[in-house]
Motif scaffolding. Structure first.
Motif, PDB file in Angstrom:
ATOM      1  N   ASN A  20       0.830  -1.204   0.000  1.00 18.92           N
ATOM      2  CA  ASN A  20       0.000   0.000   0.000  1.00 18.92           C
ATOM      3  C   ASN A  20       0.867   1.258   0.000  1.00 18.92           C
ATOM      4  O   ASN A  20       0.560   2.232  -0.693  1.00 18.92           O
ATOM      5  N   LEU A  21       1.949   1.239   0.759  1.00 17.05           N
ATOM      6  CA  LEU A  21       2.861   2.386   0.797  1.00 17.05           C
ATOM      7  C   LEU A  21       3.504   2.622  -0.563  1.00 17.05           C
ATOM      8  O   LEU A  21       3.818   3.766  -0.916  1.00 17.05           O
ATOM      9  N   LEU A  22       3.700   1.567  -1.328  1.00 15.48           N
ATOM     10  CA  LEU A  22       4.374   1.672  -2.613  1.00 15.48           C
ATOM     11  C   LEU A  22       3.449   2.088  -3.755  1.00 15.48           C
ATOM     12  O   LEU A  22       3.906   2.265  -4.885  1.00 15.48           O
ATOM     13  N   LYS A  23       2.160   2.265  -3.472  1.00 13.61           N
ATOM     14  CA  LYS A  23       1.210   2.660  -4.531  1.00 13.61           C
ATOM     15  C   LYS A  23       1.607   3.970  -5.195  1.00 13.61           C
ATOM     16  O   LYS A  23       1.345   4.168  -6.376  1.00 13.61           O
ATOM     17  N   ASP A  24       2.214   4.870  -4.438  1.00 13.06           N
ATOM     18  CA  ASP A  24       2.560   6.186  -4.978  1.00 13.06           C
ATOM     19  C   ASP A  24       3.956   6.240  -5.594  1.00 13.06           C
ATOM     20  O   ASP A  24       4.391   7.295  -6.033  1.00 13.06           O
ATOM     21  N   TYR A  67      12.361  -0.052  -3.277  1.00  6.58           N
ATOM     22  CA  TYR A  67      11.354  -1.049  -3.628  1.00  6.58           C
ATOM     23  C   TYR A  67      10.245  -0.362  -4.408  1.00  6.58           C
ATOM     24  O   TYR A  67       9.880   0.773  -4.114  1.00  6.58           O
ATOM     25  N   GLU A  68       9.729  -1.075  -5.399  1.00  2.00           N
ATOM     26  CA  GLU A  68       8.659  -0.546  -6.244  1.00  2.00           C
ATOM     27  C   GLU A  68       7.714  -1.682  -6.599  1.00  2.00           C
ATOM     28  O   GLU A  68       8.135  -2.834  -6.737  1.00  2.00           O
ATOM     29  N   LEU A  69       6.430  -1.366  -6.740  1.00  2.36           N
ATOM     30  CA  LEU A  69       5.451  -2.387  -7.112  1.00  2.36           C
ATOM     31  C   LEU A  69       5.758  -2.946  -8.489  1.00  2.36           C
ATOM     32  O   LEU A  69       6.132  -2.213  -9.400  1.00  2.36           O
ATOM     33  N   ASN A  70       5.562  -4.242  -8.629  1.00  2.00           N
ATOM     34  CA  ASN A  70       5.630  -4.898  -9.930  1.00  2.00           C
ATOM     35  C   ASN A  70       4.187  -5.089 -10.385  1.00  2.00           C
ATOM     36  O   ASN A  70       3.547  -6.081 -10.057  1.00  2.00           O
ATOM     37  N   LEU A  71       3.692  -4.124 -11.119  1.00  2.64           N
ATOM     38  CA  LEU A  71       2.280  -4.116 -11.480  1.00  2.64           C
ATOM     39  C   LEU A  71       1.889  -5.254 -12.406  1.00  2.64           C
ATOM     40  O   LEU A  71       0.721  -5.654 -12.430  1.00  2.64           O
ATOM     41  N   SER A  72       2.823  -5.821 -13.135  1.00  4.40           N
ATOM     42  CA  SER A  72       2.470  -6.921 -14.037  1.00  4.40           C
ATOM     43  C   SER A  72       1.937  -8.125 -13.257  1.00  4.40           C
ATOM     44  O   SER A  72       1.047  -8.826 -13.741  1.00  4.40           O
ATOM     45  N   VAL A  73       2.447  -8.358 -12.059  1.00  4.75           N
ATOM     46  CA  VAL A  73       1.949  -9.464 -11.245  1.00  4.75           C
ATOM     47  C   VAL A  73       0.524  -9.176 -10.786  1.00  4.75           C
ATOM     48  O   VAL A  73      -0.335 -10.057 -10.814  1.00  4.75           O
ATOM     49  N   PHE A  74       0.248  -7.950 -10.401  1.00  7.27           N
ATOM     50  CA  PHE A  74      -1.107  -7.583  -9.998  1.00  7.27           C
ATOM     51  C   PHE A  74      -2.070  -7.728 -11.169  1.00  7.27           C
ATOM     52  O   PHE A  74      -3.194  -8.196 -11.007  1.00  7.27           O
TER      53      PHE A  74
END
Length: 90
Positions: A20-24, A67-74
């Motif tokens: 959630n913290l990494l959303k931005d 650290y950054e979200l890997n949106l492809s997995v989502f």
């Protein structure tokens, strides 16, 4: 993608809060750690599980780890869930 690792990583509220913290955008390990009252070793354990599940990507800039979200997995998870709805509608 291994759904078992993904869902294991998502099952913990601390890891969900990290995501959630990494959303931005990307944050350093220290910036993330400021939001939790736990040891660095415990936080590192959570980071490792998120990395193993490919939910985050890691970039090193000097002595800092980001650290950054890997949106492809989502996106893959969403697609998988939507496939159940599509099958039901046919």
């Amino acid at each position: 993608m291994g759904f078992q690792q993904t869902f294991k990583a998502l099952s913990d509220p601390t890891r969900r809060e990290i995501l959630n913290l990494l959303k931005d955008g990307a944050l350093s390990a220290g910036e993330i750690g400021e939001h939790f009252e736990m040891t660095g070793a415990t936080l590192s354990h959570h980071f490792n599980l998120l990395k193993e599940a490919n939910l985050v990507t890691v970039t090193r800039h000097g002595k800092f780890i980001y650290y950054e979200l890997n949106l492809s997995v989502f996106e893959e998870i969403i697609y998988w869930f939507q496939s159940f709805k599509e099958d039901k509608n046919n």
